[in-house]
Design an enzyme around this catalytic site. Sequence first.
Site, mmCIF file in Angstrom:
data_model
loop_
_atom_site.group_PDB
_atom_site.id
_atom_site.type_symbol
_atom_site.label_atom_id
_atom_site.label_comp_id
_atom_site.label_asym_id
_atom_site.label_seq_id
_atom_site.Cartn_x
_atom_site.Cartn_y
_atom_site.Cartn_z
ATOM 1 N N LYS A 12 0.851 -1.198 0.000
ATOM 2 C CA LYS A 12 0.000 0.000 0.000
ATOM 3 C C LYS A 12 0.879 1.238 0.000
ATOM 4 O O LYS A 12 2.055 1.218 0.417
ATOM 5 C CB LYS A 12 -0.959 0.007 1.189
ATOM 6 C CG LYS A 12 -0.314 -0.030 2.576
ATOM 7 C CD LYS A 12 0.055 1.317 3.145
ATOM 8 C CE LYS A 12 0.590 1.231 4.575
ATOM 9 N NZ LYS A 12 1.288 2.455 5.020
ATOM 10 N N GLY A 99 7.413 1.572 4.855
ATOM 11 C CA GLY A 99 6.131 2.238 5.048
ATOM 12 C C GLY A 99 5.077 1.772 4.068
ATOM 13 O O GLY A 99 4.078 2.459 3.843
ATOM 14 N N GLY A 101 3.654 -1.457 4.253
ATOM 15 C CA GLY A 101 2.788 -2.473 4.841
ATOM 16 C C GLY A 101 3.087 -3.894 4.424
ATOM 17 O O GLY A 101 2.194 -4.753 4.493
ATOM 18 N N SER A 105 0.603 -7.013 5.067
ATOM 19 C CA SER A 105 -0.034 -7.623 3.906
ATOM 20 C C SER A 105 0.220 -9.129 3.864
ATOM 21 O O SER A 105 -0.671 -9.913 3.537
ATOM 22 C CB SER A 105 0.465 -6.961 2.627
ATOM 23 O OG SER A 105 -0.267 -7.418 1.508
ATOM 24 N N ASP A 137 -2.509 -2.314 10.439
ATOM 25 C CA ASP A 137 -2.775 -2.259 9.002
ATOM 26 C C ASP A 137 -3.378 -3.550 8.454
ATOM 27 O O ASP A 137 -3.861 -3.566 7.318
ATOM 28 C CB ASP A 137 -1.483 -1.969 8.231
ATOM 29 C CG ASP A 137 -0.966 -0.560 8.449
ATOM 30 O OD1 ASP A 137 -1.704 0.265 9.021
ATOM 31 O OD2 ASP A 137 0.179 -0.285 8.047
#
Length: 296
Positions: A12, A99, A101, A105, A137
């Site tokens: 992301k 940064g 993710g 993920s 996240d």
Amino acid sequence: MRRLLDVPAPAKLNLLLHITGRRSDGYHLLQSIFMLIDWCDRLHFELRPDGQISREDLTPMPLPADDLSVRAARALQDATGCTHGVHIGLEKHLPAEAGMGGGSSDAATTLIALNRLWGLGLNRHQLATIGLKLGADVPFFIGGHHAWVEGVGEQLTRVQLPKARFVVVKPKGGASTKSIFDAPELKRDTKTATIQGFAANDSQEDTQAIGVIDLQKILAFGHNDLQPVAQALCSDVGRCIQWLQDQGLQGRMTGSGTAVFAQMPQAMQLTTAPGDWTVRECSNMDVHPLLDWCSD
């Protein structure tokens, strides 16, 4: 079904990341837009009848033995009482300390894939509840859509974004997320915005989602409050931003960095970046590729 192969875990980008306050427990309040892009880790899952969880690294990037994919598998076992195990083959393509993710993920993809491989039948909300304990996240990736994010990261509103092309640049250096958030100079009082102000039109057919977001409005309005602190800790962030400016692009950092990104024209050719940087041209996704693997 004994195997699931080549299962994607997309990254992301934070189109903006505003820190709007801080709670009494120390957690920061934020506003952001999380956008899925087509740069992915790849995972392979093979059923183990002995209940054991093992992982094989298929790329040279060093990973801790108890990484988020292993922890996600264990959390799913604990939450459901499942007696099956799994061998996970992990192709790690997303950079660490970026940064983007990547670990979250991987955890989300593991939960979604094992829900299918183990025949558990959990819905998306149940998986997200398990995933939240692994990282803030993880529910976003399980949700499967671009999202307007508020609170401490737990409030997600589905949004649509127009198709666009981006360049992502990750320097070799990293920066500690904790050091960034703990820094006294971090700006924590950015004025709150409303997502309706960025809609490409005024239609809102769904109370849980709004129409297509105007990407140019977002990029022109937003910024990343973490970027100045990260740039002081890792000077390569500034060098990456300058390299993008030299291409005529407006770059900013994603998440807590140190990757930076910029939207780029479809026909643009980039100049050569320093050899120890990772540079990747990406497009945003319409939805997460595993969106139809479990019910809402």
